[in-house]
Design a protein around this motif. Sequence first.
Motif, mmCIF file in Angstrom:
data_model
loop_
_atom_site.group_PDB
_atom_site.id
_atom_site.type_symbol
_atom_site.label_atom_id
_atom_site.label_comp_id
_atom_site.label_asym_id
_atom_site.label_seq_id
_atom_site.Cartn_x
_atom_site.Cartn_y
_atom_site.Cartn_z
ATOM 1 N N ILE A 60 48.808 34.505 41.507
ATOM 2 C CA ILE A 60 48.019 35.775 42.025
ATOM 3 C C ILE A 60 46.934 35.508 42.605
ATOM 4 N N ILE A 61 45.966 34.709 41.832
ATOM 5 C CA ILE A 61 44.765 34.537 42.314
ATOM 6 C C ILE A 61 44.619 33.690 43.754
ATOM 7 N N THR A 62 45.937 32.775 43.922
ATOM 8 C CA THR A 62 45.750 31.801 44.890
ATOM 9 C C THR A 62 46.600 32.218 46.076
ATOM 10 N N THR A 63 47.326 33.225 45.977
ATOM 11 C CA THR A 63 48.286 33.697 47.112
ATOM 12 C C THR A 63 48.143 35.297 47.423
ATOM 13 N N LEU A 64 47.662 35.984 46.610
ATOM 14 C CA LEU A 64 47.568 37.197 47.110
ATOM 15 C C LEU A 64 46.144 37.779 47.617
ATOM 16 N N GLU A 65 46.054 38.684 48.357
ATOM 17 C CA GLU A 65 44.661 38.858 49.043
ATOM 18 C C GLU A 65 44.033 40.028 48.183
ATOM 19 N N ALA A 66 42.754 39.746 47.661
ATOM 20 C CA ALA A 66 41.996 40.629 46.881
ATOM 21 C C ALA A 66 41.233 41.595 47.919
ATOM 22 N N LYS A 67 41.169 42.856 47.343
ATOM 23 C CA LYS A 67 40.618 43.922 48.298
ATOM 24 C C LYS A 67 39.241 44.555 47.499
ATOM 25 N N LYS A 68 39.252 44.293 46.034
ATOM 26 C CA LYS A 68 37.911 45.032 45.704
ATOM 27 C C LYS A 68 37.656 44.278 44.362
ATOM 28 N N VAL A 69 36.521 44.261 43.788
ATOM 29 C CA VAL A 69 36.356 43.837 42.661
ATOM 30 C C VAL A 69 35.543 45.137 42.054
ATOM 31 N N GLN A 70 35.836 45.767 40.831
ATOM 32 C CA GLN A 70 35.535 46.812 40.281
ATOM 33 C C GLN A 70 35.225 46.864 38.652
ATOM 34 N N HIS A 71 34.201 47.538 38.204
ATOM 35 C CA HIS A 71 33.965 47.797 36.923
ATOM 36 C C HIS A 71 35.058 48.839 36.559
ATOM 37 N N LEU A 72 36.132 48.413 35.595
ATOM 38 C CA LEU A 72 36.970 49.426 35.350
ATOM 39 C C LEU A 72 36.944 50.619 34.296
ATOM 40 N N LEU A 73 37.205 51.557 34.626
ATOM 41 C CA LEU A 73 36.629 52.869 33.707
ATOM 42 C C LEU A 73 38.176 53.314 33.007
ATOM 43 N N GLY A 74 37.794 54.080 31.869
ATOM 44 C CA GLY A 74 38.885 54.163 30.719
ATOM 45 C C GLY A 74 40.102 54.992 31.249
ATOM 46 N N LYS A 75 40.076 55.777 32.343
ATOM 47 C CA LYS A 75 41.105 56.748 33.032
ATOM 48 C C LYS A 75 41.978 55.832 33.596
ATOM 49 N N SER A 76 41.535 54.768 33.935
ATOM 50 C CA SER A 76 42.486 53.806 34.981
ATOM 51 C C SER A 76 43.872 53.586 34.330
ATOM 52 N N LYS A 77 45.138 53.990 34.852
ATOM 53 C CA LYS A 77 46.265 53.926 34.477
ATOM 54 C C LYS A 77 47.342 52.793 35.005
ATOM 55 N N PHE A 78 48.092 52.559 34.087
ATOM 56 C CA PHE A 78 48.959 51.259 34.418
ATOM 57 C C PHE A 78 50.343 51.496 33.817
ATOM 58 N N SER A 79 51.151 50.949 34.655
ATOM 59 C CA SER A 79 52.765 50.897 34.375
ATOM 60 C C SER A 79 53.234 49.775 33.489
ATOM 61 N N ASN A 80 52.637 48.575 33.824
ATOM 62 C CA ASN A 80 52.945 47.380 32.926
ATOM 63 C C ASN A 80 52.235 46.122 33.179
ATOM 64 N N GLY A 81 52.423 45.046 32.426
ATOM 65 C CA GLY A 81 51.679 44.108 32.488
ATOM 66 C C GLY A 81 51.506 42.942 31.450
ATOM 67 N N LEU A 82 50.535 42.122 31.416
ATOM 68 C CA LEU A 82 50.431 40.879 30.500
ATOM 69 C C LEU A 82 48.960 41.048 30.131
ATOM 70 N N ILE A 83 48.756 40.727 29.058
ATOM 71 C CA ILE A 83 47.458 40.477 28.470
ATOM 72 C C ILE A 83 47.179 39.615 27.610
ATOM 73 N N ALA A 84 46.332 38.530 27.766
ATOM 74 C CA ALA A 84 45.950 37.612 26.940
ATOM 75 C C ALA A 84 44.710 37.908 26.099
ATOM 76 N N VAL A 85 44.779 37.394 24.912
ATOM 77 C CA VAL A 85 43.592 37.976 23.942
ATOM 78 C C VAL A 85 42.696 36.662 23.420
ATOM 79 N N VAL A 86 41.451 36.738 23.376
ATOM 80 C CA VAL A 86 40.744 35.658 22.513
ATOM 81 C C VAL A 86 39.785 36.288 21.532
ATOM 82 N N PRO A 87 40.328 36.415 20.308
ATOM 83 C CA PRO A 87 39.194 36.871 19.393
ATOM 84 C C PRO A 87 37.685 36.173 19.281
#
Length: 401
Positions: free
Chosen positions: A370-397
């Motif tokens: 993604i970071i090497t082939t797709l075009e980035a449009k914005k960088v934003q501080h995400l707010l809690g109402k943002s919605k998503f359909s699917n994805g992957l999340i990696a976690v570091v305690p």
Amino acid sequence: MNIKTTVNQKFIKVVPDGRIDSVTSGELQKELDSITRKGNREILIDFSEVTYISSAGLRVFLKVHGSLKQAGGNLMLTALPAHVMDVFKMGGFLKFFNIIEESEIDDGNAEQISARIQEENINGTSYKIKSINETKGKLRTIGSSSKLAKSDYSDSDMQVISARSIDYGTGLAAIGQNFDECKPYFGESVVIKNSLFFYPAMNNPNVDFMLSLDPEMDFNYNFLHGFSFSGDFSGILAFEARESFIDLNTLVEDISSMLNIDAAGVVMILESKGIFGMHLKKSPVIDNKPENGEEIFSDRNFTEWMNFPVEPTDFNSVIVASGLIRAKDNGRKFDEFFTSSTNHHIHAALFEQDLLNPDIDNFDNELTRIITTLEAKKVQHLLGKSKFSNGLIAVVPLELD
């Protein structure tokens, strides 16, 4: 043309009925795009009811095949009548596709998931959780946010950070040789795999970025403030919101509960279904200090300083994000990184629309792709109402460095 679809645990079967030509190919394309946008990556096309196909129809399948292959999926073809097979041969397309016999189709259960992967279903969102280890990573503070509200940063506040020393992070940053060069540009930033994406705080901005994937090479990033974290992932989650889209607040609560963590760094790959985000319009340096003496977040200054849409934007964008989350009952751990009303502090790079590979074991490769082939449009501080359909999340305690 009629299009019938059936779903089992392994793939979606699509049966076009009638002609596939320049008149009907657009309808078929929309149907297949709808299927892939829902996160389906295994599609079987049954041609038994197709009476005619032209080269315009072939291009639909070639396009979907390319998108699925890139996302780790598979387009399979079966039951091709002789007249359809001949058109594929004439176009030289047979070599691109996985054509299988009807007898080979297995409508049974999906392949067994490894025992190390746990499955959960919470309020209509399905999760797969891969546990890796129980080690903790380190959280590092960069600069100070104390001068942000007054737009009071000067050259002595700029923190020069080596790319090799920051695996993941967020903040206000820019790239340049010195403070004077950077000061018109400082804006929302996110670091992913040592690579910086930032959104200059100016009129008509475009995302700028520096990829830093070669461990033998180094580069400096300039921050006003922020934080970074490093360490091995303790777990990776894949999620799919099957009944309705899931918002960021709920996603954070689910992660904290399932993994029993009180604070963690997260790296996210998401498909958006409406983003609520914000970013600076001006660089918060002393040259831009409000003349009225009030903070940039005051009622009189807010609209001049902040881009803050009241309606969701950027539907179906690919999101790559980095930040911190915490459980509600963690004793206010890492309080300095959160506002009083939130349990997450996440910055995201918003990329163009594309298909995601939902395979947990492919997380690192998908992040790089993604970071090497797709075009980035914005960088934003995400707010809690943002919605998503699917994805992957990696976690570091985390523990504080």
